[in-house]
Design an enzyme around this catalytic site. Sequence first.
Site, mmCIF file in Angstrom:
data_model
loop_
_atom_site.group_PDB
_atom_site.id
_atom_site.type_symbol
_atom_site.label_atom_id
_atom_site.label_comp_id
_atom_site.label_asym_id
_atom_site.label_seq_id
_atom_site.Cartn_x
_atom_site.Cartn_y
_atom_site.Cartn_z
ATOM 1 C CG ASP A 121 5.369 8.296 1.747
ATOM 2 O OD1 ASP A 121 5.261 7.069 1.873
ATOM 3 O OD2 ASP A 121 5.237 8.878 0.657
ATOM 4 C CG ASP A 179 4.743 1.566 -1.641
ATOM 5 O OD1 ASP A 179 3.940 0.769 -2.156
ATOM 6 O OD2 ASP A 179 5.559 2.216 -2.300
HETATM 7 N N1 GLY Z 1 7.024 4.400 -1.602
HETATM 8 C C1 GLY Z 1 7.499 4.664 -2.887
HETATM 9 C C2 GLY Z 1 8.494 3.729 -3.439
HETATM 10 O O1 GLY Z 1 8.816 2.702 -2.886
HETATM 11 O O2 GLY Z 1 8.992 4.023 -4.495
#
Ligand code: GLY
Length: 401
Positions: A121, A179
């Site tokens: 992330d 994501d």
């Molecule tokens: N990347 C985690 C979410 O969108 O909850």
Amino acid sequence: MNPKSSHRVFPILFFTVLLGGLLIRCQSQQSLQQTIDTNFSVAADQYRHMMELLPDDRFPQNYDYNTGEMETSGSGWWCSGFYPGTLFYLYEETGAEDLYNEATRILSHLEKEQHNTSTHDLGFMMYCSFGNAHRINPKPEYREILINSAKSLSTRFNPTVGCIKSWDSDPDDFLVIIDNMMNLELLFWATEATGDSSFYDIAVTHANTTIENHFREDTSSWHVLNYDPDTGEIQEKRTAQGYSDESAWSRGQSWGLYGFTVTYRETGDKKYLRQAEGIANFLLNHPNLPEDKIPYWDYNAPNIPDAKRDASAGAIMASGLLELSQYASPEDSATYFATAETIIRTLSTDEYMANVGTNGGFILKHSVGSKPADSEVDVAITYADYYFVEAMRRYQDLTVE
Ligand code: GLY
């Protein structure tokens, strides 16, 4: 009507209707611009309220308006970049120095994450924060932090799989979530900044593998793919935050739309544009997308129309669609733009936008983090605010002369 006279009347009627339509569109853009101006000022005051509530070394995560409780996180949580990022955007819109100072203050607590190799992330955490800081006020130290962050993210790339690993788990698993497309922008930036094409190669390989494996026939995406780290074979396609393995989890679809739009911008390769358009068309034609264009938390949620909405999925979609409208055909572009406009309008209503001094300082209400985990269901959430503000900025950029 006499067919001969209709021959003359039709063009006049046609142009009158066209002109009327254009006028209505201009007026509605004007009034949405006024709404957005007000929203920026409300949002700035909300973030001032949040600043007062926030312990010095903590990051806002969510606020449950039913219990009145605000949850905060340390810098290692995937959402830590959104608070400074939103503050930077609001500073640019309002010129308010206190917002800029607060953003730079919190960066000092986030800085250490440049060396974090345990998460994918880093794009969210470091590019939304330091990326905006550097864009507004370029500094060698910001540049260094961003390059180190891109290096840390790159350590998670497995060339056999052709992807960056999302979540650490069992060593026999290699988990990649849709994501992850959002973290590629940091790698594209690092390529430009350093001239080192290995960042670019990783980003493009990840995007290609994702197109290959992560999408169904209808261009909806699975949430989680589990690869064999030694062979690259797919072991499993499933969900983590969606309703079911075969459902279309709303925020995941929005991440894909936004991520492939960025990948097209950064590469100029039309296959990514086609992918983004395919996702957009799946979403915009979906029978379960409500008239006001704020998605339910999953497009296949079982209790639609009583299912919870996810404002974050709407905000991300609006921002992505506004960028995509710049690259798409005129017809698609108009549809994408109009949908984004509707989303911004809906999120600007009292139903979604909080009054100053309420909602823990968050701008928006009604997002869903993870329904299956019963976590952050129908709460205010930090990334909904970030992408809402970004969408409004993009709308202003496209409409204000
Ligand atoms: N990347 C985690 C979410 O969108 O909850």
